[in-house]
Design a protein around this motif. Sequence first.
Motif, PDB file in Angstrom:
ATOM      1  N   UNK A  76       0.813  -1.216   0.000  1.00  0.00           N
ATOM      2  CA  UNK A  76       0.000   0.000   0.000  1.00  0.00           C
ATOM      3  C   UNK A  76       0.846   1.265   0.000  1.00  0.00           C
ATOM      4  N   UNK A  77       2.045   1.204   0.548  1.00  0.00           N
ATOM      5  CA  UNK A  77       2.891   2.398   0.599  1.00  0.00           C
ATOM      6  C   UNK A  77       3.898   2.455  -0.563  1.00  0.00           C
ATOM      7  N   UNK A  78       3.860   1.483  -1.465  1.00  0.00           N
ATOM      8  CA  UNK A  78       4.742   1.512  -2.633  1.00  0.00           C
ATOM      9  C   UNK A  78       4.240   2.576  -3.613  1.00  0.00           C
ATOM     10  N   UNK A  79       5.093   2.977  -4.544  1.00  0.00           N
ATOM     11  CA  UNK A  79       4.671   3.954  -5.552  1.00  0.00           C
ATOM     12  C   UNK A  79       3.474   3.435  -6.336  1.00  0.00           C
ATOM     13  N   UNK A  80       3.493   2.169  -6.700  1.00  0.00           N
ATOM     14  CA  UNK A  80       2.369   1.581  -7.455  1.00  0.00           C
ATOM     15  C   UNK A  80       1.100   1.569  -6.605  1.00  0.00           C
ATOM     16  N   UNK A  81       1.233   1.181  -5.350  1.00  0.00           N
ATOM     17  CA  UNK A  81       0.085   1.143  -4.460  1.00  0.00           C
ATOM     18  C   UNK A  81      -0.512   2.510  -4.230  1.00  0.00           C
ATOM     19  N   UNK A  82       0.334   3.515  -4.069  1.00  0.00           N
ATOM     20  CA  UNK A  82      -0.151   4.878  -3.871  1.00  0.00           C
ATOM     21  C   UNK A  82      -0.769   5.443  -5.150  1.00  0.00           C
ATOM     22  N   UNK A  83      -0.205   5.085  -6.297  1.00  0.00           N
ATOM     23  CA  UNK A  83      -0.721   5.590  -7.575  1.00  0.00           C
ATOM     24  C   UNK A  83      -2.067   4.976  -7.936  1.00  0.00           C
ATOM     25  N   UNK A  84      -2.155   3.661  -7.814  1.00  0.00           N
ATOM     26  CA  UNK A  84      -3.327   2.948  -8.316  1.00  0.00           C
ATOM     27  C   UNK A  84      -4.242   2.404  -7.229  1.00  0.00           C
ATOM     28  N   UNK A  85      -3.797   2.418  -5.986  1.00  0.00           N
ATOM     29  CA  UNK A  85      -4.552   1.751  -4.933  1.00  0.00           C
ATOM     30  C   UNK A  85      -4.251   0.270  -4.964  1.00  0.00           C
ATOM     31  N   UNK A  86      -4.700  -0.441  -3.948  1.00  0.00           N
ATOM     32  CA  UNK A  86      -4.430  -1.875  -3.839  1.00  0.00           C
ATOM     33  C   UNK A  86      -5.757  -2.615  -3.730  1.00  0.00           C
TER      34      UNK A  86
END
Length: 169
Positions: A76-86
Amino acid sequence: MKPILDPMCGPKMFYFDKDNVNVLFGDIRWETHWTRQYKKLEIHPDKLMDARKLEFPDNSFYLVVLDPPHLINCGKSSDMGRSYGVLEKEWHAGMKQIFDEAWRVLKPNGTLIFKWADKDVTLAELLYVLKRQPLLGDKKPAANKAGTNRFWLVFFKEEEGNAVEQETS
């Protein structure tokens, strides 16, 4: 009321006009982050909303855009998680609820555009959960190194009782 709803706009990455006056941009998040590449990521919707429970009357919008989270195996705190949600591991009921709410607020003869990437959940599994087939969309896999395919699906909401009969040949 604006004619277009995007209840999960996130940072509006695929929009050419991120401030289009015809679109009501919504999201459950209001956040600003800096990515590891020092890029500012802003999720600032017009209105905070939960796509699972939209506070609009039935048949309110001509066009609804859905770009829900599609990554399960992502922090959730990764760039991908922050950009797209999980996407939650138990995603089926929530995704069906999101789609059904979008369909409810879509006007008859309206269009719903659904963006999906099949990194963790296949398109076939998604469509099985939604229990509705799109009118059209991109069906061929993308050729990329990551092995992830991105799909744009178009759904059309017919007026009740006015479905045009298809000719059989």
